[in-house]
Design an enzyme around this catalytic site. Structure first.
Site, PDB file in Angstrom:
ATOM      1  N   HIS A 298      31.096  40.442  40.824  1.00 53.61           N
ATOM      2  CA  HIS A 298      29.898  41.255  40.968  1.00 53.61           C
ATOM      3  C   HIS A 298      28.738  40.405  41.499  1.00 53.61           C
ATOM      4  O   HIS A 298      28.041  40.788  42.439  1.00 53.61           O
ATOM      5  CB  HIS A 298      29.547  41.865  39.612  1.00 53.61           C
ATOM      6  CG  HIS A 298      28.349  42.733  39.649  1.00 53.61           C
ATOM      7  ND1 HIS A 298      28.376  43.990  40.203  1.00 53.61           N
ATOM      8  CD2 HIS A 298      27.071  42.511  39.257  1.00 53.61           C
ATOM      9  CE1 HIS A 298      27.159  44.526  40.123  1.00 53.61           C
ATOM     10  NE2 HIS A 298      26.347  43.645  39.564  1.00 53.61           N
TER      11      HIS A 298
ATOM     12  N   GLU B  21      35.733  43.594  43.295  1.00 55.66           N
ATOM     13  CA  GLU B  21      35.025  44.039  42.102  1.00 55.66           C
ATOM     14  C   GLU B  21      35.582  45.387  41.654  1.00 55.66           C
ATOM     15  O   GLU B  21      35.799  45.617  40.467  1.00 55.66           O
ATOM     16  CB  GLU B  21      33.538  44.153  42.423  1.00 55.66           C
ATOM     17  CG  GLU B  21      32.699  44.595  41.240  1.00 55.66           C
ATOM     18  CD  GLU B  21      31.320  45.069  41.665  1.00 55.66           C
ATOM     19  OE1 GLU B  21      31.025  45.054  42.876  1.00 55.66           O
ATOM     20  OE2 GLU B  21      30.550  45.456  40.786  1.00 55.66           O
TER      21      GLU B  21
ATOM     22  N   ASN C  68      56.086  16.346  44.733  1.00 59.63           N
ATOM     23  CA  ASN C  68      57.320  15.605  44.501  1.00 59.63           C
ATOM     24  C   ASN C  68      58.037  16.118  43.274  1.00 59.63           C
ATOM     25  O   ASN C  68      59.250  16.304  43.274  1.00 59.63           O
ATOM     26  CB  ASN C  68      57.003  14.124  44.273  1.00 59.63           C
ATOM     27  CG  ASN C  68      57.201  13.324  45.527  1.00 59.63           C
ATOM     28  OD1 ASN C  68      57.755  13.830  46.500  1.00 59.63           O
ATOM     29  ND2 ASN C  68      56.742  12.099  45.522  1.00 59.63           N
TER      30      ASN C  68
END
Lengths: 152, 694
Positions: free
Chosen positions: B53, B75, B422
């Site tokens: 908002h 929103e 990894n």
């Protein structure tokens, strides 16, 4: 001669001339940050560094590497009262180079600068940017930046 | 095109700082929503909703219409979630995350003051569709919504008309104007380098009228999207072939520009073009969107007002000291009695000492940032990587509150991402494989930060297959990285550490995400550049832990000063276990190596001169000093001539022009202007043993 240079102002280069052994070398003035007396600065040797690295100096709180140009060019080490450190920029780094003496600053017409021809007294050709004729004298123009950057 | 807002630079800065926080709140919130599926935390939802908002309001106020529209839709969805009128589904999470990526692109646009060419209207539509579809099926699981978010911004080639006009002016009858767009690989590579190559290449091909980024913007170039206008006699194929020679170009578009172009985006997009995009690269695109957002690390920092007040007070104290010094000078000039002058100088000096110490502490504190700033992006990163690798992963983090110097945070991010990658790619097994091994099909990766003395320790742990030293040795031998002789003499620990050798990559098969040339050697180098070190603790079948140790701060360090061979050295006090005065007769030789007994344990010894090839001093005295350097179980005694005491030093890096100065991590300037070299602790420890020699 003086007048002649004045007239061709736009087409000339200002060169700082320094000596090493009995030869004269030059660098464009815009490449140089400052020139210091060697005796004003204390050189600290850096362990395990290259032979031609004289060491580091403390220049206003900055630690700069200093190259001994004599050693770099295969000449004998020799430091006198006239010895100077030329401080110049290399990319983001600042570096110093020890020379025997800084003799003068001259304006050289661009036409009087010839491209490098062959090696000069054991100095690699890559470092030579040209040969400037100043009257009867020949001044070897070198690139301090390249000399500092190239490690061999 | 340049973005112009009716706002001052400061207002924009404030907007960006806030936007960054709100975007992060949104992302974190949505990530936790996903984890807590079914069990929705109302408070959490409320905070995400509020962030969206606020962002909507501020972007509208700034005048970024697209950003406001997008946040409005987000929103709206969050509002439905809050009111429980729609359910949380993976599609929804994906959609929202896509929205966040888009917001980052927009924020970045504003940061750079330039349009990115990204268009979120498609995304906005899919938000609307999603809401409509979900409401229709009223609380039933949402229908298959096309995952529009996963689509990345296509390479939009829109050039300002004036530039095009300029290009056509330059184009002689035999020359053509080409619009060029290149999407560069941004993972693991430096797009700026490639972009530089590209620009150089294009300049060779003809007259380059315009590039975005320009040469001077290359340093900030990260999104990998390069646009250019080129006037040339070559044809499209030649230009394209030329570009294709440069590595890491994922997508190349070369098309002839039309004269008097209409500035209509839609049409210019559809025009005949030679598009080249490999399939699997399409799905890598969302990541690029994220990368774009990463530039948004503002060069500013938020500091507590109370810290500023304290700083101000201390500066005030210094001003008083200055006045005192002037007064003292006057006293001296007047020839007042020396005693009083000395007294006054001593007092002022002491006072300055205390004030500067406080100043230093405060500034250091102001530079510290909680690890959270870095860690918050990792859940998302691991989620994306895990999805791509088709692995099930539970990601845990702890110690986000641990504080570390700002400069360290910025530089440690890439190594951590690499290690996470990894762990996901090579550590954690595929779910079926795990099941077969009797493990939980969902692998666990933990990221832990904690402070240990003056070090910050970051651990990246997985419960995957571990690293098999034998395989590593075999691999290293096959790649010619070590000799057979050396291979036979390796301890398992040393063997595992072979992965740090340049040119080593353990993946049998180079996967899409990791192992693209940037290897563990770079990770280690980055960490060592920060004066840190990295260790591997691994057990086959059980898992692997990478342990990174970093100094709390890089700038100021407590050190022990000493002198040998007329050279001043200093070593981080945190690495010094103790110092001893030793006589020659105590030196023993073990396997031709110097050593001494220290409380029943053998301590290997080495002369500092031997490490640095310094001339050996004439050890006239019967005694010398041994500095015991210890980290975990490894210890070594450094023999030095003279101890000079403790000193707090400001660390300066040594110029690269000095070449290889292994063993030195920097230098510092002491009180009288002398230079002392700072020893690199990990290198010293290589001379030590881990306590195995008994």
């Amino acid at each position: 001669m003086e007048e002649f240079l004045e007239r061709r102002d736009s087409e000339s280069k200002q060169i700082v001339v320094f000596s090493l052994e009995n030869e004269e070398f030059g660098v464009p003035i815009e490449c140089i940050k400052e020139i210091r007396k060697l005796s004003d600065l204390t050189i600290t040797k850096v362990p395990r560094s290259k032979k031609y690295i004289a060491g580091v100096v403390n220049l206003r709180g900055r630690i700069l590497p200093v190259i001994d140009l004599r050693v770099r060019f295969g000449m004998k080490e020799s430091i006198t009262d006239a010895s100077r450190i030329i401080v110049f920029e290399v990319e983001e780094d600042v570096c110093g180079a020890i020379v025997d003496a800084v003799t003068e600053v001259v304006k050289v017409p661009v036409d009087d600068i010839e491209p490098p021809a062959g090696a000069v007294s054991g100095i690699q050709r890559d470092y030579i940017e040209g040969i400037a004729k100043i009257g009867e004298r020949l001044v070897v123009l070198v690139s301090l930046e390249l000399i500092a950057k190239t490690q061999d | 095109m340049a973005l112009d807002f009716d706002a001052t630079q400061e207002e924009i800065q404030i907007f960006l700082a806030e936007a960054k926080e709100q975007i992060e709140t949104l992302e974190e919130g949505i990530m936790s929503l996903e984890q807590e599926q079914g069990d929705i935390d109302a408070e959490l939802l409320q905070s995400i909703f509020r962030a969206a908002h606020t962002l909507k309001g501020s972007s509208a106020a700034l005048g970024h219409v697209d950003m406001a529209k997008l946040t409005h839709e987000m929103e709206n969805i969050l509002d439905h979630l809050r009111k429980n009128t729609i359910d949380i589904t993976p599609e929804l999470i994906g959609l929202l995350l896509g929205g966040i990526d888009a917001l980052r692109i927009y924020a970045n646009e504003i940061y750079q003051g330039k349009e990115s060419g990204y268009d979120s209207s498609e995304l906005v539509e899919s938000f609307k569709d999603f809401v409509a579809a979900s409401l229709e099926t009223a609380k039933a699981p949402a229908k298959e919504t096309p995952a529009e978010t996963e689509k990345e911004t296509p390479l939009e080639l829109v050039f300002p008309d004036d530039l095009k006009a300029k290009a056509f002016q330059l184009a002689a009858p035999d020359k053509k104007v080409f619009e060029i767009g290149v999407q560069l690989e941004t993972e693991n590579t430096l797009p700026s380098v490639r972009a530089y190559q590209l620009i150089m290449l294009l300049e060779d091909l003809g007259k380059l009228v315009f590039t975005q980024p320009g040469l001077e913007e290359l340093e900030q170039f990260q999104d990998g999207k390069l646009k250019a206008l080129l006037v040339t006699t070559s044809d499209a194929k030649t230009v394209k072939a030329g570009i294709a020679k440069i590595p890491d170009c994922k997508q190349i578009v070369v098309r002839e520009a039309k004269e008097v172009p209409k500035a209509e985006k839609k049409t210019s997009n559809v025009s005949a073009e030679v598009t080249e995009a490999e399939e699997d690269e399409q799905d890598e695109q969302p990541k690029d969107a994220k990368k774009q957002g990463q530039i948004l690390i503002a060069p500013t920092i938020r500091v507590d007002v109370s810290v500023l007040d304290d700083l101000m007070n201390l500066v005030g104290e210094l001003v008083i000291d200055r006045t005192r010094l002037t007064a003292t000078l006057q006293k001296l000039q007047e020839g007042n009695d020396l005693e009083a002058v000395i007294e006054s100088l001593a007092q002022t000096g002491g006072h300055i000492g205390r004030v500067t110490e406080n100043l230093q502490d405060l500034i250091m504190k102001a530079r510290l940032l909680p690890m959270r700033t870095l860690f918050r992006k990792f859940p998302r990163v691991t989620r994306d990587l895990a999805t791509k690798a088709k692995k099930k992963i539970r990601f845990e983090m702890s110690g986000e509150d641990t504080e570390i110097d700002r400069s360290v945070i910025e530089q440690i991010s890439d190594p951590i991402i690499h290690l996470l990658r990894n762990a996901i790619d090579h550590g954690i097994e595929m779910p079926e494989e795990r099941e077969r091994l009797g493990k939980d099909p969902t692998g666990t990766i933990s990221l832990i930060a904690e402070q240990e003395e003056s070090y910050i320790v970051i651990r990246i742990k997985d419960d995957g297959k571990g690293i098999d030293p034998e395989k590593i040795v075999a691999m290293a031998q096959r790649k010619g990285l070590i000799t057979r002789e050396r291979a036979q003499n390796l301890t398992p620990k040393e063997a595992v550490e072979l992965i740090f050798l340049p040119g080593f990559s353990t993946a049998e098969q180079v996967t899409q995400v990791s192992g693209r040339g940037v290897g563990m050697d770079i990770v280690r180098k980055n960490i060592e550049n920060l004066s840190g070190n990295i260790q591997i603790i691994t057990e086959v079948g059980k898992g692997t832990e990478f342990r990174i140790e970093l100094p709390l701060t890089l700038a100021i360090m407590r050190t022990l000063l000493f002198e040998s061979s007329n050279t001043l050295f200093s070593i981080a006090l945190s690495a010094v276990a103790e110092t001893n005065r030793v006589s020659h007769s105590e030196i023993k030789y073990v396997n031709k190596q110097k050593a001494m007994m220290l409380r029943g344990r053998i301590l290997p010894l080495i002369h500092i001169e031997e490490i640095f090839d310094l001339p050996a001093p004439e050890m006239r005295g019967e005694h010398f000093y041994v500095i015991v350097v210890r980290r975990q179980r490894t210890q070594v005694g450094i023999i030095v001539e003279k101890l000079l005491g403790e000193e707090e030093v400001v660390v300066k890096t040594l110029s690269k022009l000095l070449g290889d100065v292994r063993g030195l991590s920097g230098a510092t300037i002491l009180g009288h202007g002398e230079i002392a070299f700072i020893l690199d602790v990990p290198v010293l420890l290589e001379y030590g043993t881990d306590g195995r020699v008994e």
